[in-house]
Design a protein around this motif. Structure first.
Motif, mmCIF file in Angstrom:
data_model
loop_
_atom_site.group_PDB
_atom_site.id
_atom_site.type_symbol
_atom_site.label_atom_id
_atom_site.label_comp_id
_atom_site.label_asym_id
_atom_site.label_seq_id
_atom_site.Cartn_x
_atom_site.Cartn_y
_atom_site.Cartn_z
ATOM 1 N N ALA B 197 0.841 -1.206 0.000
ATOM 2 C CA ALA B 197 0.000 0.000 0.000
ATOM 3 C C ALA B 197 0.873 1.251 0.000
ATOM 4 C CB ALA B 197 -0.926 -0.008 1.216
ATOM 5 N N ALA B 198 1.999 1.182 0.678
ATOM 6 C CA ALA B 198 2.875 2.358 0.791
ATOM 7 C C ALA B 198 3.403 2.810 -0.564
ATOM 8 C CB ALA B 198 4.033 2.049 1.736
ATOM 9 N N ILE B 199 3.633 1.871 -1.478
ATOM 10 C CA ILE B 199 4.152 2.278 -2.792
ATOM 11 C C ILE B 199 3.018 2.545 -3.789
ATOM 12 C CG2 ILE B 199 6.280 0.953 -2.432
ATOM 13 C CD1 ILE B 199 5.268 -0.894 -4.749
ATOM 14 N N MET B 200 1.818 2.125 -3.453
ATOM 15 C CA MET B 200 0.699 2.274 -4.404
ATOM 16 C C MET B 200 -0.064 3.581 -4.219
ATOM 17 S SD MET B 200 -0.656 -1.615 -3.908
ATOM 18 C CE MET B 200 -1.993 -1.636 -5.091
ATOM 19 N N LEU B 201 0.133 4.200 -3.069
ATOM 20 C CA LEU B 201 -0.705 5.352 -2.736
ATOM 21 C C LEU B 201 0.099 6.649 -2.747
ATOM 22 C CD1 LEU B 201 -2.580 3.660 0.241
ATOM 23 C CD2 LEU B 201 -3.514 4.170 -2.016
ATOM 24 N N PRO B 202 -0.578 7.770 -2.966
ATOM 25 C CA PRO B 202 0.106 9.054 -2.842
ATOM 26 C C PRO B 202 0.405 9.338 -1.375
ATOM 27 C CG PRO B 202 -2.224 9.394 -3.189
ATOM 28 C CD PRO B 202 -1.993 7.921 -3.317
ATOM 29 N N ALA B 203 1.303 10.284 -1.114
ATOM 30 C CA ALA B 203 1.727 10.549 0.265
ATOM 31 C C ALA B 203 0.530 10.814 1.165
ATOM 32 C CB ALA B 203 2.680 11.740 0.291
ATOM 33 N N ARG B 204 -0.325 11.723 0.730
ATOM 34 C CA ARG B 204 -1.474 12.075 1.562
ATOM 35 C C ARG B 204 -2.560 12.658 0.673
ATOM 36 N NH1 ARG B 204 -1.705 15.955 7.006
ATOM 37 N NH2 ARG B 204 -3.899 15.510 7.372
ATOM 38 N N TYR B 205 -3.768 12.208 0.857
ATOM 39 C CA TYR B 205 -4.890 12.773 0.102
ATOM 40 C C TYR B 205 -5.338 14.070 0.759
ATOM 41 C CZ TYR B 205 -5.535 8.384 -2.495
ATOM 42 O OH TYR B 205 -5.367 7.294 -3.309
ATOM 43 N N LEU B 298 10.098 6.753 -2.587
ATOM 44 C CA LEU B 298 8.762 6.880 -2.011
ATOM 45 C C LEU B 298 8.400 8.355 -1.919
ATOM 46 C CD1 LEU B 298 8.824 4.427 1.009
ATOM 47 C CD2 LEU B 298 7.136 4.409 -0.804
ATOM 48 N N PRO B 299 7.135 8.704 -2.066
ATOM 49 C CA PRO B 299 6.761 10.112 -1.904
ATOM 50 C C PRO B 299 7.118 10.604 -0.503
ATOM 51 C CG PRO B 299 4.808 8.710 -1.963
ATOM 52 C CD PRO B 299 5.972 7.856 -2.336
#
Lengths: 326, 559
Positions: B197-205, B298-299
């Protein structure tokens, strides 16, 4: 055709009467298997019911679950699908009773069968999981576990707290034992252990742990200080020790020498707190007033302290010496 | 003749009736969505993910959260501590394996697992209208959130029950009974989901998507999951990795996809991994499309969160607003359960939370605290001012009526201007993970790795921020490992108090028995005194699960 109809009718009527026949109650058979009959505290007892019954209950024999007192509010546990697990929190011998019941409709008739067995629950914990000096100023310092039930406590001579350095005496330290059973008794040098008592750790401490079951296990606790220089001088100038509040095995000594002093070949003079302490740079032992050292760069001494009562009990410190010119 | 004919016709008709039923029953249902054909667009996959989030908003989930995380521990008294009730038995640790709350927590978390498993299992059925990078990214982010949620629900399960059954992503009628996995296996499963999940998602929505979990949330939970596997005082790779993650999250030391995945080429080809996680396949990539490798950074999270009391627009708020509607998605918020008043357009409380906050901040709160606990918890710390007693005034001037000698936390308080029209609603979000906790986890990992001086710097970040409430100046002082550990735990208790995590924190600190028994010893009703060390750190598997699985699902030791 008529004959066939009559025959069918007769069969149906007779079947009707058969189905109205009162249900007979099977005879219950109380029979169980248990994984073992000797348990330690909190160990799981697994009982499988192997008999015949419409309903099964088990009286575990401990407080409020005694079969003999079932008319005095003691209760059993209902067994689902022939499997029952339980554990005891108090040591002792318990009579486990299994009650197998069969009953008719509306429970107008109930038949019961029982079987029982004795389980023994012992509390035989003599293992010390952790051992600490619980109040080294504000810190809790844990001892290291060695083979043969020997423990080594290494304490700092002084603890830096804010701007102060508070002395830590070996003569009066509180001990804390982490033992899984509350019932286990601990003797310190033959006397009952009291958590608030300050113990003299100067000499090895005999610890005797006795389980509730009665097993006795002796331990020995050695205590030494992290080694450090008592005094450290270069060209007659005493160094100033700076302690780390975070790491008791790390010290820095600052020595300020007059401007122009040649620091490439100085012979430190130092004294030690214990005759068993050894001083090294790398693996080369250093002798006070004899070993010459180049202090152009910071020099890291390695000191090893050994318990006079057991050469296997050792503590190590790092002392970094920084020399600067005035 | 006539009779025979009649009989033949009768028999034929009967046979026809029976044969007619066959076709009718087998008829294919047209026009309805099924699990086979539903997930064909990213929008439908999103709606399935919404169902995964929905569990977090359910009354039962939150009821179980405070009952297990707060009411069983030492910071509160409860209104239901009698042994006649299921709740009373639970908090007294005198329950049996059929306790309804123990079953409820088990089932509600598995309900969450089931819902997100459907997202994960069906993601490959999504058809893209165009093979655009953005389309792949949209699906990937849905999948990433589902993975986080699955990890979140399993984390709840493993910390409550120990090793639990890992359900297959595709459930079949022949495969309902799954034996328990070990706690280590469950933790490994959780870690894998969080790392991916950490690499699939943006830093923060942010903005309208602010309630979604981002990479920061996944990494914060990865730190927490590692912390729960480590033992204080025992060196381990878990502490070391926590420290490394803290350096990335807080200090801004860069980290690659390969680092956080612990990527091993021998286990899975990189391109296969990319396809599995819905990174755009290399063969379809356009020259303008990014191509993620194991060395991709990572972002950065360093500037995504902060301890400053600022809302999502960067405007100043108060410490307390971090827990009110005004501070939703504020700079210090890492994970929130989103509640919205009348979200379904009605005045009912469907999917919009419940009366939880009103329940605690009421004339008969379910849990409350005492001055003795407050003194022990806060001493002279400025955060003490956010506890409120009977007949005292909240910051917006409303009077607190919670019962004589009772005190409640203003973290539970909903300011009058934010209160829902319907008492059954819950108008403000629940904060589940805050940046302050990330800082304190980092501090603990540093101390466990022998870096007390750095731990002190992190520890004093939260303390000095709290000091700004009243202008206080007291800070923590450096000391040996044990002293630093105790100070970090003290700060955790203060900063994170009444956020429903105290019991589990005590368990993972390996001191639940000591603390809870001591608490019970001081209470007239002895609540907590019966805590059995080595047993009650885990709750039993619900008895029903043992029974229906015919013992394949085994009970925890001691039950």
């Amino acid at each position: 055709m008529k004959t066939i109809i009559k025959v069918c009718l007769s069969v149906c009527i007779s079947l009707l009467f058969v189905s109205c026949d009162e249900e007979s109650i099977s005879t219950p058979v109380a029979s169980v298997t248990v994984n073992q009959q000797e348990f330690s505290i909190n160990e799981t007892m697994v009982i499988h019911f192997t008999g015949v019954a419409d309903q099964v209950s088990i009286y575990t024999g401990d407080n409020m679950h005694k079969y003999d007192l079932r008319t005095e509010s003691n209760t059993g546990f209902v067994v689902n699908k022939g499997l029952f697990t339980y554990s005891y929190s108090v040591s002792g011998q318990y009579k486990v009773v299994c009650v197998a019941s069969t009953y008719s409709d509306k429970a107008e008739e109930i038949r019961q069968d029982t079987c029982s067995f004795i389980v023994t629950v012992t509390d035989d914990v003599t293992e010390i999981d952790k051992l600490s000096c619980a109040q080294v100023l504000y810190d809790e310092v844990f001892a290291q576990k060695y083979p043969n039930d020997e423990w080594l406590m290494v304490l700092p001579r002084k603890v830096k707290y804010s701007t102060a350095a508070v002395a830590i005496p070996l003569t009066g330290q509180r001990l804390k034992f982490y033992i899984q059973s509350d019932s286990t008794k601990v003797l310190i040098n033959g006397n009952p252990y009291v958590s608030a008592t300050k113990y003299n750790l100067t000499n090895p401490v005999d610890i005797q742990v006795t389980s509730n079951y009665g097993t006795v296990r002796p331990y020995k606790l050695y205590t030494i200080y992290y080694p450090e220089f008592d005094t450290f001088k270069l060209n007659g100038v005493a160094g100033t020790v700076v302690r780390s509040e975070f790491d008791y095995s790390y010290f820095e000594i600052g020595v300020t020498l007059p401007t122009g002093t040649d620091v490439t070949n100085l012979v430190p003079e130092f004294s030690l707190f214990s005759p068993t302490d050894k001083v090294y740079i790398g693996d080369v032992e250093q002798i006070s007033g004899s070993s010459a050292v180049d202090f152009t760069q910071n020099v890291s001494y390695r000191m090893v302290s050994t318990s006079p009562d057991n050469p296997d009990m050792q503590a190590e410190s790092t002392i970094k010496v920084k020399v600067k010119n005035q | 003749m006539n009779k025979s004919l009649f009989n033949i016709i009768l028999i034929s008709c009967s046979l026809l009736v029976f044969s007619g039923c066959d076709n009718f029953l087998d008829k294919e249902i047209l026009g309805n969505s099924t699990d086979k054909n539903y997930y064909d667009t990213k929008y439908k996959l999103q709606s399935a993910l919404n169902a995964g989030y929905d569990i977090l908003q359910s009354d039962l989930f939150n009821e179980c959260e405070w009952r297990f995380g707060e009411a069983t521990a030492d910071d509160v008294w409860g209104g239901d501590e009698g042994l006649a009730s299921q709740m009373g038995q639970l908090v007294n640790f005198r329950f049996n394996t059929s306790n309804s709350w123990i079953a409820d927590r088990y089932y509600i978390n598995y309900k969450g697992v089931r819902r997100v498993n459907q997202v994960i299992a069906n993601v490959d059925k999504v058809q893209l209208s165009l093979p655009l990078y953005g389309e792949y990214r949209d699906v990937r982010e849905i999948l990433g959130q589902a993975k986080f949620l699955r990890a979140f629900y399993y984390f709840n399960l493993v910390k409550t029950y120990g090793g639990v059954p890992i359900r297959p992503e595709v459930e079949t009628i022949d495969n309902f009974v799954i034996p328990r996995s070990t706690a280590a296996e469950v933790y490994a499963y959780i870690e894998k989901d969080l790392r991916e999940a950490a690499i699939m998602l943006p830093a923060r929505y942010t903005g309208v998507s602010a309630g979604k979990v981002g990479s920061g949330t996944a990494i914060a939970y990865l730190m927490k999951v590692l912390m729960y596997q480590a033992t204080p005082g025992e060196p381990s790779s878990k502490w070391k990795e926590m420290k490394r993650l803290g350096e990335f999250f807080i200090d801004g030391v860069s980290m690659t996809y390969g680092d956080i995945l612990k990527y091993d080429e021998a286990q899975e080809d990189w391109e296969a991994l990319r396809k599995r996680l819905w990174f755009k396949p290399q063969e379809l990539n356009q020259p303008t499309d990014p191509y993620e490798t194991k060395n991709t950074q990572l972002p950065a999270l360093q500037n995504a969160y902060s301890l400053d009391f600022k809302d999502s627009y960067g405007m100043n708020i108060t410490y307390l607003d971090q827990f009110t509607g005004a501070g939703e998605f504020c700079r210090g918020s890492v994970f929130e359960v989103v509640f919205k008043e009348s979200a379904d357009g009605s005045l009912g409380d469907t999917n919009e939370g419940s009366f939880l906050y009103d329940t605690f901040y009421s004339s008969s709160p379910q849990i409350w605290t005492t001055q003795t606990i407050i003194q022990d918890l806060f001493g002279t710390d400025p955060r003490r001012t956010y506890m409120i007693g009977h007949n005292s005034y909240a910051p917006d001037g409303t009077i607190c009526v919670c019962g004589e000698s009772r005190n409640v936390s203003l973290k539970w308080y909903t300011p009058i201007k934010e209160r829902p029209q319907n008492g059954g609603d819950n108008s403000k979000n629940r904060r589940v993970m805050r940046y302050a906790e990330v800082i304190l986890m980092y501090a603990e990992a540093l101390n466990e790795c022998g870096e007390g001086s750095r731990a002190l710097i992190e520890l004093n970040k939260t303390k000095s921020k709290a000091n700004t409430i009243t202008g206080a100046t007291a800070l923590y002082v450096g000391g040996g490992y044990g002293y630093m550990r105790d100070q970090i735990w003290k700060e955790r208790r203060m900063e994170l108090c009444y956020e429903w995590d105290r019991f589990f924190d005590l368990v993972r600190q390996k001191r639940a028995a000591t603390v809870i028994k001591e608490y019970g010893f001081l209470r007239a009703n002895k609540r907590g005194f019966y805590f059995r060390e080595g047993i009650n750190e885990l709750f039993p598997i619900p008895q029903n699960e043992i029974d229906i699985s015919n013992g394949v699902v085994e009970q925890n030791p001691g039950y």
